[in-house]
Motif scaffolding. Structure first.
Motif, short mmCIF file in Angstrom:
data_model
loop_
_atom_site.label_atom_id
_atom_site.label_comp_id
_atom_site.label_asym_id
_atom_site.label_seq_id
_atom_site.Cartn_x
_atom_site.Cartn_y
_atom_site.Cartn_z
N HIS A 53 -0.70 13.91 -37.01
CA HIS A 53 -1.42 14.28 -38.22
C HIS A 53 -0.78 15.53 -38.84
N GLN A 54 -1.28 15.84 -40.01
CA GLN A 54 -1.00 17.12 -40.65
C GLN A 54 -2.29 17.57 -41.32
N LEU A 55 -2.64 18.84 -41.13
CA LEU A 55 -3.80 19.39 -41.83
C LEU A 55 -3.29 20.22 -42.99
N TRP A 56 -3.63 19.79 -44.18
CA TRP A 56 -3.07 20.40 -45.38
C TRP A 56 -4.04 20.23 -46.53
N ASP A 57 -4.38 21.32 -47.18
CA ASP A 57 -5.27 21.29 -48.33
C ASP A 57 -4.43 21.56 -49.57
N SER A 58 -4.32 20.57 -50.43
CA SER A 58 -3.43 20.69 -51.58
C SER A 58 -3.94 21.72 -52.59
N ASN A 59 -5.18 22.18 -52.43
CA ASN A 59 -5.69 23.24 -53.30
C ASN A 59 -5.24 24.62 -52.85
N MET B 253 -4.71 28.93 -42.56
CA MET B 253 -5.91 28.16 -42.18
C MET B 253 -5.66 27.25 -40.99
N PHE B 254 -4.56 26.52 -41.02
CA PHE B 254 -4.38 25.41 -40.06
C PHE B 254 -3.30 25.68 -39.01
N GLY B 255 -2.58 26.78 -39.12
CA GLY B 255 -1.55 27.10 -38.13
C GLY B 255 -0.49 26.00 -38.07
N LYS B 256 -0.04 25.70 -36.86
CA LYS B 256 1.02 24.69 -36.68
C LYS B 256 0.58 23.31 -37.15
N CYS B 257 -0.72 23.07 -37.23
CA CYS B 257 -1.19 21.75 -37.69
C CYS B 257 -0.86 21.53 -39.17
N ALA B 258 -0.39 22.57 -39.86
CA ALA B 258 0.04 22.41 -41.25
C ALA B 258 1.52 22.03 -41.37
#
Ligand code: NI
Length: 140
Positions: free
Chosen positions: A16-22, A31-36
């Motif tokens: 996965h990737q955690l990413w907020d396009s805003n 916000m998401f660290g390495k998960c971004a």
């Protein structure tokens, strides 16, 4: 009658990737660290599905755990294992694939298949050795 809680553990690997396009790139990493990380990354997820019910008079079982295993595999882990949860899973489309959101989606997929008299009690989803989510269906 006695009410008991029984749990089946299953496992899957997924990306996965955690990413907020805003948010900006910097804010996303804040916000998401390495998960971004932009090119996705994987986790070894451990999923615990806990159901509750009264033991059957004849079998002594709340529910046959082989049946619970089959439900979890068919509805959840076969669909997620070795997939990219941002791109490949129809029932996660349009959602941030955080363990919070994945747990809610898993709850909804399992409930319709449980036998009469058996209730889903808790979804527990471990993402790393240190981080996990528990969901009791509250607020649905
Ligand atoms: Ni991650």
């Amino acid at each position: 009658m006695a009410l008991l809680y029984i749990t089946r553990k299953e496992h899957f690997n997924a990306a996965h990737q955690l990413w907020d396009s805003n948010l900006t790139e910097e804010e996303n990493f804040e916000m998401f660290g390495k998960c971004a990380n932009p090119n996705f990354h994987g986790h070894n997820f451990d999923l615990f599905v806990c159901v509750k019910g009264e033991p059957d008079k004849n079998t002594g079982l709340v529910m046959d755990l082989k049946i619970l295993k089959k439900i979890i595999r068919e509805q959840v882990t076969d669909e997620l294992d070795h997939q990219n949860m941002n791109l490949d899973v129809s029932w996660l489309k349009g959602q941030m694939p955080s363990i919070e959101n994945i747990s809610i989606a898993i709850w909804k997929r399992i409930v319709p298949y449980l036998p009469v008299g058996v209730k889903l009690h808790k979804i527990t989803l471990w993402e790393t050795q240190n981080n996990f989510v528990e969901f009791f269906g509250e607020g649905l």
